[in-house]
Design a protein around this motif. Structure first.
Motif, short mmCIF file in Angstrom:
data_model
loop_
_atom_site.label_atom_id
_atom_site.label_comp_id
_atom_site.label_asym_id
_atom_site.label_seq_id
_atom_site.Cartn_x
_atom_site.Cartn_y
_atom_site.Cartn_z
N ASP A 1 0.98 -28.69 5.15
CA ASP A 1 0.64 -28.69 6.58
C ASP A 1 1.49 -27.69 7.35
O ASP A 1 0.99 -26.95 8.21
CB ASP A 1 0.83 -30.08 7.18
N LYS A 2 2.79 -27.69 7.06
CA LYS A 2 3.70 -26.77 7.76
C LYS A 2 3.35 -25.33 7.44
O LYS A 2 3.35 -24.46 8.34
CB LYS A 2 5.15 -27.06 7.37
N ASP B 1 0.15 -24.36 9.28
CA ASP B 1 0.41 -24.08 10.69
C ASP B 1 0.99 -22.69 10.88
O ASP B 1 0.62 -21.97 11.82
CB ASP B 1 1.38 -25.12 11.26
N PHE C 1 -1.82 -20.14 10.32
CA PHE C 1 -2.76 -20.17 11.43
C PHE C 1 -2.17 -19.50 12.66
O PHE C 1 -2.83 -18.71 13.34
CB PHE C 1 -3.13 -21.62 11.73
N GLU C 2 -0.90 -19.81 12.94
CA GLU C 2 -0.22 -19.20 14.09
C GLU C 2 -0.13 -17.69 13.92
O GLU C 2 -0.34 -16.92 14.87
CB GLU C 2 1.17 -19.80 14.25
N ARG D 1 -8.34 -32.06 14.51
CA ARG D 1 -7.06 -31.47 14.12
C ARG D 1 -7.03 -29.97 14.42
O ARG D 1 -6.03 -29.45 14.90
CB ARG D 1 -6.85 -31.71 12.62
N ARG E 1 -4.66 -27.84 16.99
CA ARG E 1 -3.84 -26.71 16.54
C ARG E 1 -4.07 -25.49 17.43
O ARG E 1 -3.15 -24.78 17.77
CB ARG E 1 -4.18 -26.37 15.09
N GLY F 1 -0.83 -24.57 20.94
CA GLY F 1 0.16 -23.50 20.84
C GLY F 1 0.55 -22.95 22.20
O GLY F 1 -0.21 -23.05 23.17
#
Length: 202
Positions: free
Chosen positions: A51-52, A55, A58-59, A114, A118, A122
């Motif tokens: 998950d981390k 993220d 994705f970021e 979810r 996300r 941000g």
């Protein structure tokens, strides 16, 4: 994205490839470690969970696009220039990450709440309502014709994204090689902005 080490960059690049190919549910940490050329223990040292790492990927993929759009909204720019920034930001990011649209669509269908969280959670997520107000203000002042802001924004994004989603079909039907398709995309930047400006003319 904050400064990261070479190993972290290597991991993020590998994770991006695996996530984009297989999605969140289909990606395994071992696959990402193999792609990065490291052992799984080292991968877990840098990123304790999938998950981390997701993220972070994705970021990294959408952070530049969102930050550019948000910066343009905070400046006192004419509406047509804000639309141009929107178009160029989306096309720039998707050109660098051509599988991003399919990846996002797949993940949204798999876990909609979810993914929305996300995207909107941000710090660089654009202030869409502020952009809507700019559109409404432009219509009120007579600079553009009256238009539904949501319809306008979705139409602009669709014009940017669709060619990438339908790339194999477009290249096949119109007999384009990769060089010709890339030129088509570059020309599309100007086309979309000009098309929208003409459509909004009062």
């Amino acid at each position: 994205m904050e400064s990261v080490s070479n190993t972290e960059q290597q991991i993020i690049a590998a994770a991006k490839k695996i996530f984009f190919q297989r999605g969140m549910s289909g990606a395994r940490m071992q696959d990402i470690a193999d792609e990065a050329g490291i052992n799984k223990a080292l991968l877990h040292y840098y990123f304790r969970s999938k998950d981390k790492l997701f993220d972070m990927v994705f970021e990294d993929a959408i952070g530049e696009m969102f930050s550019n759009i948000k910066a343009s909204q905070q400046q006192d720019l004419p509406l047509d220039q804000k639309i141009a920034v929107l178009v160029n930001s989306y096309i720039n990011v998707i050109s660098k990450n051509p599988y991003l649209p399919q990846f996002i669509l797949h993940e949204v269908n798999q876990q909609p709440e979810r993914m929305v969280k996300r995207m909107t959670g941000g710090p660089n997520f654009p202030e869409i309502k502020s952009f809507f107000k700019d559109i409404q203000a432009g219509a009120k002042k007579g600079f553009i014709r009256k238009v539904d802001p949501l319809q306008l924004v979705i139409s602009v994004l669709s014009m940017c994204i669709f060619p990438f989603v339908a790339r194999p079909m477009i290249q096949g039907i119109f007999e384009m090689d990769n060089k010709q398709f890339n030129r088509f995309i570059e020309e599309r930047r100007t086309f979309i902005v000009d098309f929208v400006k003409a459509a909004l003319r009062p």
